[in-house]
Design a protein around this motif. Structure first.
Motif, mmCIF file in Angstrom:
data_model
loop_
_atom_site.group_PDB
_atom_site.id
_atom_site.type_symbol
_atom_site.label_atom_id
_atom_site.label_comp_id
_atom_site.label_asym_id
_atom_site.label_seq_id
_atom_site.Cartn_x
_atom_site.Cartn_y
_atom_site.Cartn_z
ATOM 1 N N PRO A 256 -3.861 -2.191 -2.702
ATOM 2 C CA PRO A 256 -3.296 -2.108 -4.058
ATOM 3 C C PRO A 256 -4.329 -2.434 -5.140
ATOM 4 C CG PRO A 256 -1.707 -3.143 -2.617
ATOM 5 C CD PRO A 256 -2.979 -2.997 -1.822
ATOM 6 N N VAL A 257 -4.388 -1.582 -6.156
ATOM 7 C CA VAL A 257 -5.406 -1.741 -7.197
ATOM 8 C C VAL A 257 -5.032 -2.821 -8.203
ATOM 9 C CG1 VAL A 257 -6.220 0.631 -6.977
ATOM 10 C CG2 VAL A 257 -4.379 0.108 -8.596
ATOM 11 N N LEU B 123 5.824 -0.602 4.457
ATOM 12 C CA LEU B 123 4.873 -1.032 3.437
ATOM 13 C C LEU B 123 3.594 -0.200 3.476
ATOM 14 C CD1 LEU B 123 5.389 -4.883 3.801
ATOM 15 C CD2 LEU B 123 6.019 -3.482 1.819
ATOM 16 N N GLN B 124 3.149 0.149 4.668
ATOM 17 C CA GLN B 124 1.934 0.941 4.795
ATOM 18 C C GLN B 124 2.091 2.277 4.080
ATOM 19 O OE1 GLN B 124 -0.587 -0.568 6.186
ATOM 20 N NE2 GLN B 124 -1.831 0.767 7.491
ATOM 21 N N SER C 135 4.944 -1.889 -7.192
ATOM 22 C CA SER C 135 5.458 -0.520 -7.051
ATOM 23 C C SER C 135 5.693 -0.191 -5.580
ATOM 24 C CB SER C 135 4.466 0.481 -7.648
ATOM 25 O OG SER C 135 4.251 0.236 -9.020
ATOM 26 N N ALA C 136 4.776 -0.645 -4.726
ATOM 27 C CA ALA C 136 4.912 -0.385 -3.299
ATOM 28 C C ALA C 136 6.122 -1.102 -2.712
ATOM 29 C CB ALA C 136 3.644 -0.800 -2.567
ATOM 30 N N PRO D 125 0.753 7.125 1.365
ATOM 31 C CA PRO D 125 0.379 7.920 0.182
ATOM 32 C C PRO D 125 1.367 7.870 -0.975
ATOM 33 C CG PRO D 125 1.471 9.320 1.776
ATOM 34 C CD PRO D 125 1.453 7.941 2.378
ATOM 35 N N PHE D 126 2.394 6.985 -0.920
ATOM 36 C CA PHE D 126 3.458 7.087 -1.918
ATOM 37 C C PHE D 126 3.016 6.680 -3.314
ATOM 38 C CE2 PHE D 126 7.335 6.091 -4.199
ATOM 39 C CZ PHE D 126 8.185 7.113 -3.810
ATOM 40 N N THR D 127 2.319 5.540 -3.450
ATOM 41 C CA THR D 127 2.005 5.049 -4.801
ATOM 42 C C THR D 127 0.533 5.137 -5.171
ATOM 43 O OG1 THR D 127 1.813 2.772 -3.981
ATOM 44 C CG2 THR D 127 3.965 3.452 -4.825
#
Length: 404
Positions: free
Chosen positions: A92-93, A247-248, A100-101, A253-255
């Motif tokens: 996560p950035v 969570l992975q 969001s995840a 590729p979701f968020t």
């Protein structure tokens, strides 16, 4: 500039120099800031920033990822060891990206989410209408008590059993007290919901052993690797192994797309540094300083929300000065002391003005300040708020304290 010229252009260099001098000459009491370690800063400037590594170790969409695979696996292993987590995602950035995840993994648009009121200390990602979380999900709010300004766990249980939220959120941006994670776990079990702890501000304290860990109790924990931790700006997601698959996929590729590999390497360095006695000493002194500053301000007539602090931050009611939070922030700025404006629980002013300021002690602690210095800082703050003619004098004293 030529293609091989590594000099920063003059206009930008001037701005960077101004910001460097501003930070060196003013007292930073912004609760969400610290100073990245030298190792972190060096890593952020490496060629790792150029590597494209979409996917996860062993399953990338790009070639040439064998080295960064090892770096990411190292970061995961170090975070798992540091926090005692079964599942770790270091991609996560930001803290918001990690949040969001969590929504992506556990909720569908429209689902109810139970979280702390924003004006009582909650974060925008916990259901603010200005944020995606408040527009896409149905937010139910719990509050602090009107008298003690502490989280009311009986109220949380009642709301959880009434509304059966998909997510129960524990975490805050301005609440200075620790949450009771075992009680929240019990409530989540009774309501059959996911317990998400947003430990953005607590992560560094947990790593240093001065705050209880939410990891054994929560389904998922999100953190940032800056704030009290002396790492790069970025997010971290910890969870129970039973939620690994959800969570992975929720992160990639979701968020998100490709991760920032130089930041992940810097996170790996941060986790190693946070496991040391040096970090434990730093966070212990940081909390001691926050308590000392809160106590000194109380002695000088300023009220501390929730009656004090258990962490590195505190919210100070400035109503007694006749100033709004914005005005107090500006007066302190003029005196060389940098803070955040804030709102009070049950605020009577418009949110944009507020009646409080938020203070934090990580940077002052790193600069060598101790409890005696906190007393002096409290004197400066009270003088700056009450008498603008004192600002120039205080700025000079602040610069002297900082060695400038």
């Amino acid at each position: 500039m030529g293609a091989g010229d590594d000099a920063i252009d003059a206009e930008l260099a001037t701005l960077i120099d101004r910001e460097t001098r501003r930070r060196a000459q003013t007292l930073q009491l912004v609760a969400g800031e610290t100073v990245a370690s030298p190792a972190v800063r060096r890593i952020l400037a490496t060629p790792l920033a150029d590597t494209y590594a979409e996917g996860y170790p062993g399953a990338r969409y790009h070639g040439g990822c064998e080295v960064v695979d090892e770096i990411e696996e190292l970061a995961i292993a170090r975070a798992a060891s540091l926090f005692g987590a079964e599942y770790v995602n270091v991609q996560p950035v930001s803290g918001t990206a990690a949040a969001s995840a969590v929504y992506a993994a556990f909720a569908q648009p429209g689902d109810p989410v139970l979280s702390l009121r924003l004006d009582h200390g909650g974060h925008q990602t916990h259901g603010s209408r200005a944020n995606f979380s408040g527009r896409w999900f149905t937010t139910i709010r719990y509050a602090v008590g009107e008298v003690d300004e502490l989280v009311d766990y009986d109220q949380i249980r009642d709301l959880a059993l009434l509304h059966r939220p998909r997510l129960l959120v524990a975490g805050s941006a301005t609440y200075s007290r620790l949450f009771d994670f075992p009680t929240l776990r019990q409530i989540a079990d009774e309501a059959e919901c996911i317990l998400w702890v947003d430990a953005a501000h607590l992560g560094g304290l947990v790593a240093g052993g001065v705050a209880p860990s939410p990891v054994p109790h929560a389904d998922v924990v999100t953190m940032v690797t800056h704030k009290v931790l002396r790492g790069p700006r970025g997010g971290l997601l910890l969870g129970a192994d039973r939620h690994r698959a959800a969570l992975q996929k929720a992160v990639f590729p979701f968020t998100q797309g490709a991760p920032s590999m130089h930041v992940i390497a810097a996170k790996a360095a941060t986790f190693a540094e946070a496991a040391t006695a040096t970090h434990a000493h730093y966070v212990s002194r940081t909390v001691e300083n926050a308590r000392a500053l809160a106590a000194a301000l109380t002695e000088r007539g300023l009220r501390i929300v929730s009656g004090g602090t258990d962490t590195h931050l505190a919210v100070v009611d400035v109503s007694a000065t006749g100033l709004s939070g914005v005005q107090a922030q500006q007066r302190l700025h003029d005196a060389g002391i940098v803070v955040d404006k804030a709102v009070l629980p049950f605020e009577h002013r418009p949110v944009a003005e507020g009646s409080a300021i938020r203070i934090g002690t990580p940077i002052a602690t790193l600069a060598g300040a101790d409890a005696a210095a906190m007393t002096q800082i409290a004197d400066w703050m009270v003088a700056a708020l009450s008498d603008p003619s004192q600002h120039a004098r205080i700025r000079g004293s602040v610069a002297e304290l900082l060695g400038g």
